[in-house]
Design a protein around this motif. Sequence first.
Motif, mmCIF file in Angstrom:
data_model
loop_
_atom_site.group_PDB
_atom_site.id
_atom_site.type_symbol
_atom_site.label_atom_id
_atom_site.label_comp_id
_atom_site.label_asym_id
_atom_site.label_seq_id
_atom_site.Cartn_x
_atom_site.Cartn_y
_atom_site.Cartn_z
ATOM 1 N N THR A 78 -9.119 3.722 3.537
ATOM 2 C CA THR A 78 -8.723 3.431 2.215
ATOM 3 C C THR A 78 -7.190 4.094 1.851
ATOM 4 O OG1 THR A 78 -9.936 5.387 1.242
ATOM 5 C CG2 THR A 78 -10.961 3.200 1.044
ATOM 6 N N CYS A 79 -6.347 3.516 1.135
ATOM 7 C CA CYS A 79 -4.865 4.073 1.191
ATOM 8 C C CYS A 79 -4.920 4.879 -0.117
ATOM 9 C CB CYS A 79 -4.000 2.893 1.231
ATOM 10 S SG CYS A 79 -3.848 1.996 2.828
ATOM 11 N N THR A 80 -5.570 5.879 0.005
ATOM 12 C CA THR A 80 -5.442 6.797 -1.294
ATOM 13 C C THR A 80 -4.924 8.194 -0.757
ATOM 14 O OG1 THR A 80 -7.852 7.851 -0.730
ATOM 15 C CG2 THR A 80 -7.603 5.966 -2.168
ATOM 16 N N PRO A 81 -4.149 8.955 -1.501
ATOM 17 C CA PRO A 81 -3.585 10.325 -1.191
ATOM 18 C C PRO A 81 -4.449 11.247 -0.602
ATOM 19 C CG PRO A 81 -3.082 9.624 -3.734
ATOM 20 C CD PRO A 81 -4.310 8.629 -2.998
ATOM 21 N N GLN A 85 0.956 -1.235 -0.008
ATOM 22 C CA GLN A 85 0.179 0.002 -0.014
ATOM 23 C C GLN A 85 0.863 1.140 0.103
ATOM 24 O OE1 GLN A 85 -3.524 -0.507 -0.220
ATOM 25 N NE2 GLN A 85 -2.730 -2.776 -0.399
ATOM 26 N N LEU A 86 0.315 2.268 -0.104
ATOM 27 C CA LEU A 86 0.794 3.666 -0.136
ATOM 28 C C LEU A 86 1.682 3.854 1.046
ATOM 29 C CD1 LEU A 86 -1.472 5.949 -2.066
ATOM 30 C CD2 LEU A 86 0.464 5.171 -2.890
ATOM 31 N N THR A 87 2.704 4.585 1.174
ATOM 32 C CA THR A 87 3.579 4.886 2.645
ATOM 33 C C THR A 87 2.667 5.852 3.215
ATOM 34 O OG1 THR A 87 5.638 4.608 1.310
ATOM 35 C CG2 THR A 87 5.634 5.822 3.318
ATOM 36 N N GLY A 88 2.707 5.667 4.422
ATOM 37 C CA GLY A 88 1.713 6.349 5.369
ATOM 38 C C GLY A 88 0.584 6.017 5.745
ATOM 39 N N LEU A 93 -4.628 10.273 3.046
ATOM 40 C CA LEU A 93 -3.398 10.400 3.793
ATOM 41 C C LEU A 93 -2.684 11.722 4.004
ATOM 42 C CD1 LEU A 93 -1.593 7.084 1.971
ATOM 43 C CD2 LEU A 93 -3.311 7.436 4.087
ATOM 44 N N LYS A 94 -3.561 12.674 3.876
ATOM 45 C CA LYS A 94 -3.036 14.020 4.163
ATOM 46 C C LYS A 94 -2.319 13.878 5.527
ATOM 47 C CE LYS A 94 -5.681 16.366 0.490
ATOM 48 N NZ LYS A 94 -6.745 17.373 0.316
ATOM 49 N N VAL A 95 -1.358 15.089 5.846
ATOM 50 C CA VAL A 95 -0.860 15.218 7.186
ATOM 51 C C VAL A 95 -1.915 16.081 7.766
ATOM 52 C CG1 VAL A 95 1.478 14.624 6.389
ATOM 53 C CG2 VAL A 95 0.536 16.995 6.345
ATOM 54 N N PRO A 96 -2.154 15.981 9.019
ATOM 55 C CA PRO A 96 -3.141 16.805 9.794
ATOM 56 C C PRO A 96 -2.365 18.223 10.049
ATOM 57 C CG PRO A 96 -1.671 15.100 11.372
ATOM 58 C CD PRO A 96 -1.601 14.952 9.857
ATOM 59 N N ASP A 97 -3.432 19.161 10.435
ATOM 60 C CA ASP A 97 -2.987 20.582 10.455
ATOM 61 C C ASP A 97 -1.938 20.604 11.286
ATOM 62 O OD1 ASP A 97 -4.898 20.882 8.308
ATOM 63 O OD2 ASP A 97 -6.384 21.645 9.682
ATOM 64 N N ARG A 98 -1.894 19.975 12.160
ATOM 65 C CA ARG A 98 -0.923 20.052 13.491
ATOM 66 C C ARG A 98 0.370 19.873 12.866
ATOM 67 N NH1 ARG A 98 -3.681 15.787 15.158
ATOM 68 N NH2 ARG A 98 -2.970 13.914 15.199
ATOM 69 N N CYS A 99 0.486 19.293 11.633
ATOM 70 C CA CYS A 99 1.803 19.080 11.088
ATOM 71 C C CYS A 99 2.276 20.162 9.867
ATOM 72 C CB CYS A 99 1.911 17.862 10.460
ATOM 73 S SG CYS A 99 1.901 16.396 11.533
#
Length: 701
Positions: free
Chosen positions: A100-103, A27-30, A106-112
Amino acid sequence: MKFLLAVVMMPACLSQTSEDVKFMESQLTGCFHKGYGFSQYIPNTNINTTSIQLCQQHCQKTPECVKFAYFAWRGECWFADANAIMKPIASSYVLAGYRTCTPDNLKVPDRCTSELPSDGFPGASTANSNQAWKGGQQPAPGECWPTWWNGQPLNCNQVKVLEDTTTGWPGKCRGLVEMKSINGTDCEANCRSNPSCQSYQNSVYYSCWQGLGFDCFVRDNFAPRDAKRIMRGNVRKLMDLKGWQIVGLYKVFDNAEGFFTDDQTAIMFCKHVCYSDIRCEYWSYAPKFGCWVQDASQEYGPAYPLTLKGAVRDSPFALDSVAGEYIQHYCNANMVSHDIPKTETYLRECAEKGVRYDPPDMALQSRTTVSTYEACRQRCKDTLNCVYFAWWPDGGCHITDEAAQRVPAEDWGVISGPVDCSKAYTSTSPHPESWLNRPSKAPAPASEASPLLHENDVRVAEIAFGIHNLDISKASIADRNRLESKYAEAIANALEIPVVEVRDSNGPNAMKGKVKLVAGETTGRRLFTSSSETLVTAYTPNQPPNSEDTSLLSSKLKTAEFVELVKTSTTSVLPEGSAAITGSGIAITAPEVGTEKYPLQAFKEARGTDFWSQWWPLVVSMIVVCCACLACIFHRITDREKVEKYKQMKQARERGASMGSVQSEDDFEENPRVWAQAPPEPQHILAGHRPQPGQSSAFGS
């Protein structure tokens, strides 16, 4: 029967199966994160399942499920909605994943990316600290850096050189790890491909050294062939730490040698140390105390979430702090390298190569497959009664109990060790740092403390502790002098006092800013068992200075922070492989504090035996020998006198016989002068005898 079946099947459920690993790697990384769970779950939706793939499929069929957590230990699948926050948990057998492992998912949260803490951070409690963030959660350590499913950080193709020996950086770092399988000419390329490599050093012998490093500026009789400090990705500043002290940081350098001519240069180098480590989130610089950064390779570090208990503003360090940051490392999505780096293993703590334990597996356990030796050690930590682990180059992990014996391994690449480094000490005596596991006694309240004396009657406290596996007699004079100063600094930092108040003795000739180091085998209930241990003693005004109570000083010294200060001071002076370091690692005995009224008897007995108590057998023997010699000499003299007297008596007898008058020995004893010349002439003979001319008298002339 069901319980017995569950126990028998337990080893199979301890970790992820090979099918789970293959699925996650496809699967996609992350998409998956090992060792993470969620802050909340959808009630009454959890199910039992046998794989992470089935867990994800059930999430897709469950309304409101956006994320899930798979507990491999129990074979359970728990579902979470969009409001759930991912957070680290103390188990390596939990996997967090997405529906689901889709882009888009898998967005990083706002705290990042954009969140910053409000003025209430850090708070008085964990809840208050988390509430200071808009998303309700402080970013977890390393959360914003891309990782593989097992937590291994991925590399970032965005690389920046922070320091370089070709531009004037000395690069004389201590504390690096030798990469024995890498030639010095390939050291830089290997470091760039390893996201955990902060700096490298190519020695004059073309050996490769890598790591965070400390004291990189002054090192006598040493210069690398080339060295660099590297930064990956980007850094986002979350909070200014000027005027703060973050508990749990480690000292990397100070300006004791006078290398820096201004604070701004030192601040820049301090910041670069933290920027070069993707796991470093805190750094702080205080001119009087030096540069301190977070070192994630150490077990002890800043608390998470950070609260006012671990961040203070009224300590001497905080008042002296002129710069510092709370930062976040991240790598832009288009710069992430999805190649799994094959790097040389760093051996930290008490792990070692080329040995294993026999029998290899404890009861109800069998071989599992993990990616790193740290994961194998973590498996041992999570297993009841597990004491030792052994990790093989093919990923095989064996764990066993205390009955196992250490034996040579068939493969040099095998890495093994105890789950707890205190188990590395096989002596029947307690580990020198076992006192750290016991709750420390809080200082007595003012109402309960011993009564204060006159305000001008200052009481001096004696501080003593031992350093295990350090033989100071094998250190050079220069290193010994530096250690005496470094240990004084460590005590001063712990007690929050100027270093000049720490002295090596309590007399008028005491050296300020120094401690006393005593090496060798002594006796005592705390120290020592061999010559490879060193006793450290120091003297400083008590706290309060006019009190006999030492509980306040003891509470400041009997902490993990002080232990790390002493260890850091030791390693900053003594290089790796130093003859003075005699074991796998130094350990600190519990510091003891005493005053004149309450002296440290055990330590004084251990090191302070006077001349008579130590040498009286030799002194008595010498006195006996001297008396015997004198008696012999006197006897010889007496014998000679008797012989002379006997000769004189014999001569007198011969003379007396010619005179017809022989005296007895009794007469001789009563009047010894009679033998000094011829016997006197009787008076009647002398009166009527006159010698003729030319005739000599038989009794004189």
